[in-house]
Design a protein around this motif. Structure first.
Motif, mmCIF file in Angstrom:
data_model
loop_
_atom_site.group_PDB
_atom_site.id
_atom_site.type_symbol
_atom_site.label_atom_id
_atom_site.label_comp_id
_atom_site.label_asym_id
_atom_site.label_seq_id
_atom_site.Cartn_x
_atom_site.Cartn_y
_atom_site.Cartn_z
ATOM 1 N N LEU A 181 0.829 -1.209 0.000
ATOM 2 C CA LEU A 181 0.000 0.000 0.000
ATOM 3 C C LEU A 181 0.861 1.257 0.000
ATOM 4 O O LEU A 181 0.573 2.230 -0.702
ATOM 5 N N ALA A 182 1.937 1.224 0.776
ATOM 6 C CA ALA A 182 2.828 2.388 0.819
ATOM 7 C C ALA A 182 3.464 2.633 -0.536
ATOM 8 O O ALA A 182 3.579 3.778 -0.987
ATOM 9 N N ALA A 183 3.863 1.540 -1.202
ATOM 10 C CA ALA A 183 4.488 1.681 -2.520
ATOM 11 C C ALA A 183 3.490 2.213 -3.535
ATOM 12 O O ALA A 183 3.806 3.092 -4.345
ATOM 13 N N LEU A 184 2.270 1.709 -3.495
ATOM 14 C CA LEU A 184 1.241 2.195 -4.411
ATOM 15 C C LEU A 184 0.915 3.658 -4.157
ATOM 16 O O LEU A 184 0.656 4.423 -5.084
ATOM 17 N N GLN A 185 0.914 4.050 -2.887
ATOM 18 C CA GLN A 185 0.589 5.428 -2.539
ATOM 19 C C GLN A 185 1.594 6.404 -3.128
ATOM 20 O O GLN A 185 1.264 7.535 -3.480
ATOM 21 N N ARG A 186 2.849 5.937 -3.283
ATOM 22 C CA ARG A 186 3.894 6.812 -3.820
ATOM 23 C C ARG A 186 3.602 7.274 -5.240
ATOM 24 O O ARG A 186 4.150 8.257 -5.712
ATOM 25 N N PHE A 187 2.778 6.525 -5.952
ATOM 26 C CA PHE A 187 2.487 6.891 -7.335
ATOM 27 C C PHE A 187 1.699 8.196 -7.421
ATOM 28 O O PHE A 187 1.658 8.836 -8.466
ATOM 29 N N GLY A 188 1.039 8.549 -6.351
ATOM 30 C CA GLY A 188 0.387 9.854 -6.291
ATOM 31 C C GLY A 188 -0.805 10.015 -7.198
ATOM 32 O O GLY A 188 -1.186 11.129 -7.536
ATOM 33 N N ALA A 189 -1.416 8.914 -7.611
ATOM 34 C CA ALA A 189 -2.582 9.014 -8.494
ATOM 35 C C ALA A 189 -3.796 9.518 -7.719
ATOM 36 O O ALA A 189 -3.955 9.247 -6.531
ATOM 37 N N GLU A 190 -4.644 10.255 -8.407
ATOM 38 C CA GLU A 190 -5.893 10.699 -7.796
ATOM 39 C C GLU A 190 -6.989 9.701 -8.137
ATOM 40 O O GLU A 190 -6.875 8.927 -9.095
#
Length: 572
Positions: free
Chosen positions: A13-22
């Motif tokens: 989840l942390a890694a996915l959050q880094r992508f910064g997508a809205e």
């Protein structure tokens, strides 16, 4: 539900959050959308869709959907991949069809959905793994209705084919993803450039290259049967064997497995290569009757009762490599007859070779078939000269190279010619040979830098030329004095660029999981535009280039220069 989630939940989840997508604006409100793909390694991945008001909710929904699709009390999967949708674009079938027609086979990296909510949608890996965009044309993605129907029947429980009307709406989407194996670290997946859709690699290091060589050599070892004959190849989309065979590639694959063993020192690799070579000597190399008083002659006889010039060349290379690496001379007796067979295929006056003979009559079948045979023959004769001391073999190569120079063979930019010229400059360091080797690569640097396919023989070409350049440095020869068009800096950049690029043709588990039998293909190399084909000679060329790269730049003998080259373009 939480006890059903893998321990990698938080880092994923942390890694996915880094992508910064809205959150995406989809029917039903703004949402996060995730594709969760899982596999135990033995079967094709199961891919489900999760959605929610935020990333955590979408993650929980994806695992709930996954759980519903399991049969019985299945444990947690071995491989987990999560792709976060970051952009959706409405289109129609006419627009998509034109995009596919302008994209090289299996290089289309967008997902396709049949509805605006993405309820019925497929990742590009699912389309690749089911050959939904392949028809045999390697220059364009050609939709296969039959294969798409098989995919959608398996995934959605109902068949959907490609649209018939150009106005039919479709949706294209982009994702960024992560992958985790078991309790291992989370891998960020690239989503641009040559490494699109697999783990991010800035520049291959010694560990990565050695591991790829080890595992690909493991793959080749598994393909050698007890008799020593190879399982020639596989089509991974449907786990079907390649039905043909090729004795020349039998020999060259054994040669590359020996090269790999020189790095891995795994007994199984040497044992398998030896078994393949024993089969080569016992079943594929045939003695040929010649007039009394002449030297014994033997030929590698291929399918269709063909004698190929390159076949004898690579057979010598395989036998010589085993002798060189082990010191055992049990195959030495065949080197001279094979070399004599090559001499009988050369015009002593011009230096040119005849390429294909019929067996057993030795009648000429084809004067010329492929430029590769010339380099293979010359390289093999040089190895025969080194082992036997027979000067006629060296003289034959010198005659052949004079012919290559006159015929401008360098225009083919052949990796086998590069190997032969590198070897010849070691034995006879003459300027005209160095000039030929430089031309063979210098006029090709633009192609090498821009080619989108992995094209493993390009790294072989560069590595042979690099060894020759080192020799020139030792001798005090300036490349620019022999070839004014040669750019040393561009050469070095292109070389390291190709080494990285080879990993775009590697079955990392995050890609292998989408094919019919992942365990068979994971951690070896493929040819993407031939529907991810894995054939022994495909793996051979990747191995030869990477072994040389490891030995020259990563083993401590030389320092790996940082890559400052720009990303490869998308032109095929």
């Amino acid at each position: 539900m939480n006890d059903l989630l893998p321990s990698s939940t938080v880092p994923c989840l942390a890694a996915l959050q880094r992508f910064g997508a809205e959150r995406l604006r989809l029917p039903g409100g703004d949402q996060e959308v995730l594709f969760l793909s899982t596999s135990d390694g033995s079967e094709r991945a199961l891919t489900v869709l999760g959605r929610g008001a935020d990333l955590a909710a979408a993650w929980l929904d994806a695992w709930a959907q996954w759980r519903q699709r399991q049969v019985g009390e299945a444990g947690l999967p071995r491989w987990v991949r999560v792709d976060r949708v970051i952009h959706v674009q409405a289109a129609n079938w006419g627009q998509v069809r034109r995009l596919l027609a302008g994209t090289k086979t299996n290089y289309f990296a967008l997902g396709i959905a049949w509805d605006a909510a993405l309820a019925q949608a497929c990742l590009p890996e699912e389309l690749w793994g089911h050959a939904c965009l392949y028809s045999g044309d390697i220059n364009a993605c050609v939709p296969s209705d039959e294969n798409l129907r098989a995919l959608t029947r398996r995934k959605f429980g109902r068949e959907t084919g490609w649209p018939q009307d150009d106005a039919t709406p479709l949706w294209l989407f982009q994702t960024k993803g992560v992958f985790v194996e078991g309790e291992g670290p989370v891998q960020l997946l690239d989503n641009e450039g040559v490494m699109d859709r697999v783990r991010r690699i800035d520049q291959p290091d010694a560990t990565l290259v050695a591991e790829a060589v080890q595992r690909s050599a493991d793959y080749l070892t598994r393909q050698v049967t007890l008799s020593g004959r190879w399982v020639y190849g596989w089509y991974p989309c449907f786990d079907r064997p390649v039905p043909s065979y090729n004795a020349l590639r039998h020999a060259s694959a054994a040669y590359s497995l020996l090269e790999a063993w020189d790095l891995t020192r795994q007994p199984a690799h040497l044992e398998a290569a030896t078994r393949a070579i024993d089969h080569l000597c016992r079943e594929l190399i045939k003695p040929v009757a010649v007039p009394t008083g002449e030297a014994h002659v033997a030929y590698l006889v291929d399918e269709g009762a063909e004698i190929k010039l390159g076949g004898n060349g690579v057979a010598i290379l395989a036998l010589a490599k085993r002798i060189e690496l082990t010191g055992e001379a049990r195959h030495l007796a065949l080197i001279r007859p094979l070399a004599e067979g090559l001499l009988r295929m050369q015009d002593a006056a011009t230096g040119a070779f005849v390429h294909v003979l019929e067996f057993p009559s030795l009648a000429v079948k084809e004067v010329h078939r492929t430029v590769y045979y010339d380099g293979e023959a010359a390289f093999g004769l040089l190895k025969a000269y080194e082992l036997t001391g027979e000067h006629r073999y060296l003289e034959a190569v010198e005659r052949a190279v004079e012919y290559f120079i006159q015929a401008q063979h360098w225009r083919s930019h052949d990796h086998w010619l590069a190997y032969a010229v590198n070897e010849l400059t070691r034995l006879a360091p003459q300027e005209r040979y160095f000039r030929l080797g430089l031309k063979n690569v210098s006029r090709h640097l633009g192609f090498i830098r821009q080619r989108i396919t992995a094209y493993p023989t390009l790294l072989e070409l560069m590595m042979a030329a690099s060894a020759m350049l080192d020799r020139m440095d030792t001798l005090g020869l300036e490349p620019l004095a022999l070839d004014p068009g040669f750019d040393r800096q561009a050469f070095e950049q292109a070389l390291h660029q190709r080494a990285r690029h080879l990993f775009s043709g590697y079955f990392f588990p995050e890609l292998a999981m989408f094919f019919r039998s992942p365990a068979r293909m994971v951690n070896t190399f493929f040819i993407r535009h031939y529907s991810f084909r894995v054939r022994i000679d495909d793996v051979q060329h990747y191995l030869s280039g990477l072994v040389a790269y490891h030995q020259r730049f990563l083993s401590g003998a030389r320092t790996l220069a940082p890559s400052t080259a720009p990303e490869l373009s998308a032109s095929p």
